[in-house]
Enzyme design. Sequence first.
Site, PDB file in Angstrom:
ATOM      1  N   PHE A 198       0.824  -1.217   0.000  1.00  0.00           N
ATOM      2  CA  PHE A 198       0.000   0.000   0.000  1.00  0.00           C
ATOM      3  C   PHE A 198       0.859   1.270   0.000  1.00  0.00           C
ATOM      4  CE2 PHE A 198      -4.071  -1.874   2.182  1.00  0.00           C
ATOM      5  CZ  PHE A 198      -4.328  -2.619   1.056  1.00  0.00           C
ATOM      6  N   ASN A 225       0.111  -8.084   1.561  1.00  0.00           N
ATOM      7  CA  ASN A 225       1.360  -7.376   1.832  1.00  0.00           C
ATOM      8  C   ASN A 225       1.299  -6.408   3.015  1.00  0.00           C
ATOM      9  OD1 ASN A 225       2.607  -8.634  -0.413  1.00  0.00           O
ATOM     10  ND2 ASN A 225       1.568  -7.193  -1.769  1.00  0.00           N
TER      11      ASN A 225
END
Length: 362
Positions: free
Chosen positions: A115, A176
């Site tokens: 992100f 992630n």
Amino acid sequence: MSRLFGSIGRRVLFRLDPEDAHGLSIKALKTGLVPARPPNNDPALRVAVAGLSFPNPLGMAAGYDKNAEVPDALLGLGFGFAEVGTLTPRAQSGNPKPRIFRLVEDNAVINRLGFNNEGHDPAFRRLSERRSHAGIVGVNIGSNKDSTDRVADYVAGIRKFHSLASYFTVNISSPNTPGLRDLQARESLKELLGKVLDARDAQPGARRPVFLKIAPDLTEASLDDIAAEIGSHSLDGLIISNTTLSRAGLKSSKSTGETGGLSGKPLFERSTIVLAKMRQRVGTDLPIIGVGGIASTATAIAKIRAGADLVQLYTSMIFSGPGLASEIVNGMSTSLKRDNVSTIAALRDCDVDDWAAKAIPA
């Protein structure tokens, strides 16, 4: 254009670090170096979903335009809609580099970006500047890695972008960000959907659709739980799916051991099976956007036949170039005419049972 890209552009870009090549492609779109492709206005490709009228069912998935820099340039390539983000309230740099790895033999990518984005405010300014532009642009929202209240981060995204987003995607499926996928568990999902949808309903003006993006690595029992929880909320749709942690069946000899989510061609079967299984669970009314492994007209139509109303791609454009969207959309028109099918929506669900009967790969 894809043939030209394959012979020249791909060789040049693939000499660069994958993340540098991505940045260069964003700059090329911002400066107009990539020529626009006239949109295909075939009325047979129009799809009505969640109160929105999509000119065609092919969209750019989140992850490419993380900071809402080029949504209109993407629409100009022939996409029927574009999704920006994932956007988190505060800027964050993401995971350490290198964090993107091409698996050329598999037409796939592993990423562990985490992100990385500039946060809400810069994206809000950019989307405000395009307010008068036509076209459907969705906003994919997430939570900061160090957030002490992840649900509050999603609520903040709804409040920030409600006046600008055509629709929202609640992304709880990236592998992630540690712990993010835990929000797919039923009790956590209940709290998240309740607060996000309450925040949406409290905003003034037109009601914005909210989609939930889930992972392709869920068990049958988890799919049951998600479907049951969706049934008790006014969610507008699902996006299936994000990247996978699986490495099954890869041909590439390099980078397959890297951590992160796998996208591209190897994801097609897994994501399509999960799509069909969820279509069976949620029924015919809930819209679903199918993502994962779409690289051609045939794979896009296969996703629709497996239960998707709309489809998205990203990784295949890395390997085929910016002309891919237009080629797929034009191919859809040709396919409908050839098979004497009146609308693309008429193909939805034709193969749901066949796909859903398959086991989710280990």
